[in-house]
Design a protein around this motif. Structure first.
Motif, short mmCIF file in Angstrom:
data_model
loop_
_atom_site.label_atom_id
_atom_site.label_comp_id
_atom_site.label_asym_id
_atom_site.label_seq_id
_atom_site.Cartn_x
_atom_site.Cartn_y
_atom_site.Cartn_z
N PHE A 87 47.16 36.45 46.09
CA PHE A 87 46.08 35.50 45.80
C PHE A 87 45.88 35.46 44.29
O PHE A 87 45.82 36.51 43.65
CB PHE A 87 44.75 35.96 46.42
CG PHE A 87 44.82 36.40 47.85
CD1 PHE A 87 44.59 35.49 48.87
CD2 PHE A 87 45.07 37.72 48.18
CE1 PHE A 87 44.61 35.88 50.20
CE2 PHE A 87 45.10 38.13 49.51
CZ PHE A 87 44.87 37.21 50.52
N PHE A 88 45.70 34.27 43.74
CA PHE A 88 45.36 34.19 42.32
C PHE A 88 44.82 32.80 42.00
O PHE A 88 45.25 31.80 42.59
CB PHE A 88 46.60 34.47 41.45
CG PHE A 88 47.76 33.55 41.70
CD1 PHE A 88 47.98 32.44 40.90
CD2 PHE A 88 48.64 33.80 42.74
CE1 PHE A 88 49.05 31.59 41.12
CE2 PHE A 88 49.72 32.95 42.98
CZ PHE A 88 49.92 31.84 42.17
N PRO A 89 43.86 32.72 41.07
CA PRO A 89 43.40 31.41 40.60
C PRO A 89 44.42 30.80 39.66
O PRO A 89 45.24 31.51 39.07
CB PRO A 89 42.09 31.73 39.87
CG PRO A 89 42.27 33.14 39.42
CD PRO A 89 43.11 33.83 40.45
N ALA A 90 44.38 29.49 39.51
CA ALA A 90 45.38 28.80 38.70
C ALA A 90 45.36 29.24 37.24
O ALA A 90 46.39 29.22 36.57
CB ALA A 90 45.17 27.29 38.79
N ASP A 91 44.19 29.65 36.73
CA ASP A 91 44.15 30.01 35.31
C ASP A 91 44.84 31.33 35.00
O ASP A 91 44.98 31.70 33.84
CB ASP A 91 42.72 29.99 34.77
CG ASP A 91 41.78 30.93 35.53
OD1 ASP A 91 42.26 31.94 36.06
OD2 ASP A 91 40.58 30.64 35.58
#
Length: 287
Positions: free
Chosen positions: A88-92
């Protein structure tokens, strides 16, 4: 679900699940994330439901899920022998200077597999047997960095995520090989025909003639097996080649449009912008 950030900690989480159990909790029911999700099946199998599609997955399959996509846990389809990795990771995380708005992250080349076909959603790809050790190595290394937190671990974790995304992008570029490994011989033949002729005007009828089947049959099989029409796959292949030429040559946008099968450069620019959130020249300048 929002990504839970912690000060000083890289915004990425990796989990390995052995045996039955939902990826994210059955109690949640159908839900959406504001972050990106990559699921890799190391062993076993099961089913994954993303938006309105339910996929059977097996060893080597990769499922990617974009922010805003509906995910529904399916506990009754879990394989007790399954080993499944989820990142899981945010785009930034990929581009710290870019805002995380959908229009911004969709334009990033490394995140294109999450938006194939011009809109965010889900995608299932397949890792050939010869490449699975490398995938497992990247995932294990990422897990180790996040667990041990040695000096420089944040930079190392980002590097491993970047390498996973590079590998993901290469899978997305090799659809016919993936289909052959799944015994989808007719659909693989369709993609071979697209590969041979995507630079010229081509219709679904032309593709059907090339594989010796009726247009209706080809249209039905391709949509059922891939979730997209022949026309959308033609567009995706043309845009893939356009990205390669934008990154690797000094050709003008007009010249690139002609090389990838678009007689009207303005129409090419509109299709590129719809898929990537940027015009071709802007995409080139963004690196």
């Amino acid at each position: 679900m929002g990504y839970a950030r912690a000060p000083g900690v890289p915004a990425v989480t990796v989990r390995r699940r052995s045996g039955p159990g939902p990826q994210g909790g059955a109690a949640l029911g159908a839900h959406i994330h504001d972050f990106l999700v990559l699921i890799y099946v190391e062993r076993g199998g099961g089913k994954v439901r993303v938006d309105e599609r339910t996929w059977s997955v097996r060893p080597g399959d990769v499922v990617v899920v974009a922010p805003g996509t509906v995910v529904t846990p399916l506990d009754d389809h879990d394989d007790p022998a399954a080993d499944v990795w989820t990142v899981f990771f945010p785009a930034d995380l990929v581009d710290a200077e870019a805002p995380s708005s959908p229009l911004a992250w969709r334009a990033h080349p490394l995140l294109y597999p999450f938006t194939r076909g011009g809109r965010p959603g889900g995608e299932r790809l397949h890792v050939p047997a010869a490449e699975r050790a490398a995938w497992l190595g990247e995932l294990t290394a990422l897990e180790t960095e996040l667990r041990d937190r040695r000096d420089g671990y944040a930079e190392a974790a980002r590097a491993h995520v970047t390498l996973l995304l590079v590998r993901l992008g290469r899978l997305a570029a090799d659809v016919p090989a993936d289909l052959r490994e799944h015994d989808e011989t007719l659909v693989a033949a369709v993609f071979d025909a697209l590969e041979a002729r995507f630079r010229e005007p081509i219709t679904a009828r032309d593709v059907a003639a090339a594989v010796g089947r009726s247009p209706g049959h080809v249209t039905t099989v391709v949509r059922r097996r891939t979730g997209r029409t022949v026309g959308r796959w033609v567009t995706e292949r043309r845009l893939q080649e356009a990205r390669r030429l934008l990154a690797g040559t000094d050709l003008t946008v007009t010249a690139i449009a002609h090389r990838v099968g678009y007689r009207d450069p303005g129409y090419f620019i509109r299709r590129f912008r719809a898929a990537h959130g940027l015009a071709p020249q802007e995409w080139r300048r963004a690196g």
